[in-house]
Design a protein around this motif. Structure first.
Motif, mmCIF file in Angstrom:
data_model
loop_
_atom_site.group_PDB
_atom_site.id
_atom_site.type_symbol
_atom_site.label_atom_id
_atom_site.label_comp_id
_atom_site.label_asym_id
_atom_site.label_seq_id
_atom_site.Cartn_x
_atom_site.Cartn_y
_atom_site.Cartn_z
ATOM 1 N N GLY A 179 0.792 -1.226 0.000
ATOM 2 C CA GLY A 179 0.000 0.000 0.000
ATOM 3 C C GLY A 179 0.819 1.269 0.000
ATOM 4 N N ILE A 180 2.058 1.187 -0.505
ATOM 5 C CA ILE A 180 2.971 2.325 -0.498
ATOM 6 C C ILE A 180 3.073 2.926 -1.888
ATOM 7 C CG2 ILE A 180 5.396 3.010 -0.169
ATOM 8 C CD1 ILE A 180 3.867 2.468 2.435
ATOM 9 N N ASP A 181 3.090 4.256 -1.948
ATOM 10 C CA ASP A 181 3.392 4.987 -3.176
ATOM 11 C C ASP A 181 4.859 5.372 -3.116
ATOM 12 O OD1 ASP A 181 3.674 6.652 -5.353
ATOM 13 O OD2 ASP A 181 2.232 8.164 -4.658
ATOM 14 N N ILE A 182 5.680 4.703 -3.921
ATOM 15 C CA ILE A 182 7.126 4.915 -3.854
ATOM 16 C C ILE A 182 7.514 6.346 -4.210
ATOM 17 C CG2 ILE A 182 7.664 4.246 -6.224
ATOM 18 C CD1 ILE A 182 10.059 2.670 -5.107
ATOM 19 N N GLU A 183 6.685 7.026 -4.984
ATOM 20 C CA GLU A 183 7.000 8.403 -5.378
ATOM 21 C C GLU A 183 6.933 9.360 -4.193
ATOM 22 O OE1 GLU A 183 8.205 9.037 -8.234
ATOM 23 O OE2 GLU A 183 7.821 7.050 -9.073
#
Length: 241
Positions: A179-183
């Motif tokens: 559930g992570i947005d790497i940006e």
């Protein structure tokens, strides 16, 4: 030769990454955790916590009988110390590495594992919204810890690539599933891409342990059996005198 009792999970891949970086010969001994290999008497002799990975070093420092080591963090320290690489021994540098190894073992691994566990549960297990939010937020916080650590240094322990990076990387590969947005974490992203581009890391991540199963191919009965095997374990009785 080192025997690596292994299944291709993030904890197993930490060790194969280090072995590939060191160029130490090793033999993979599959521990099929779905089948229950981790509960055999033979495995429990080297890993009393019934968890993989574990290693057996048949050529330990100083010679003598083989040495077995369980827990991935302890294995990383043992191998790096044996080889004299990826773990500086000057006290300040040494404990920069040690504290991040401990962070990974005590925080990143367990909390990311719980996050994945509750995200995978089906509706028949009841409402998991609190658990998903609780561990999802904690994993997000931990990515922030990595990001803030890496904004002014190349690697977790400073300018030198060490076992602190190797032990943390496998748990970040599935950032999307977590559930992570790497940006959102640009300093972490730079580190993630750099570590992931290392040939030894790629080889270590690719190590298999027999035929890869498609979980969807398992019968509902087998899926239920494996859930019962892997989750909600209680204490094993001590051997009879």
């Amino acid at each position: 030769m080192i025997d690596v009792h292994y299944w291709p999970t993030p904890n197993g891949k930490k060790v194969t990454i280090l072995l590939e970086e060191l160029g130490i010969p090793y033999r993979v001994v599959p521990v099929h955790i779905g089948r229950g290999d981790q509960f055999t008497d033979e495995f429990l002799k080297i890993s009393p916590n019934n968890r993989m990975p574990a290693i057996v070093d048949h050529e330990p420092p100083g010679g003598g009988a083989p040495i077995s080591v369980f827990e991935s963090g302890a294995i990383m320290l043992y191998l790096a110390e044996k080889a004299g690489r990826f773990w500086p021994q000057e006290p300040r540098a040494k404990y920069e590495v040690v504290q991040w190894v401990m962070w990974q073992m005590a925080n990143q691994g367990p909390k990311t594992g719980e996050n994945g566990h509750f995200r995978r549960l089906g509706p028949e297990q009841g409402d998991q919204s609190y658990a998903i939010r609780r561990f999802g937020d904690e994993v997000h916080r931990l990515y922030g810890v990595l990001n803030n650590r890496l904004y002014d240094r190349r690697y977790l322990a400073g300018d030198e690539y060490t076992i602190a990076d190797m032990i943390s990387y496998p748990w970040t590969v599935n950032w999307q599933g977590q559930g992570i947005d790497i940006e959102e974490f640009k300093y972490f992203k730079r580190w993630f891409e750099e570590v992931g581009a290392r040939p030894a890391v790629q080889r270590g991540m690719a190590v298999a342990a027999g035929i890869t199963e498609d979980p969807a191919s398992l019968s509902p009965e087998e899926q239920a059996r494996r859930r019962a095997l892997l989750y909600n374990q209680r204490a094993r009785p001590a051997p009879a005198a």
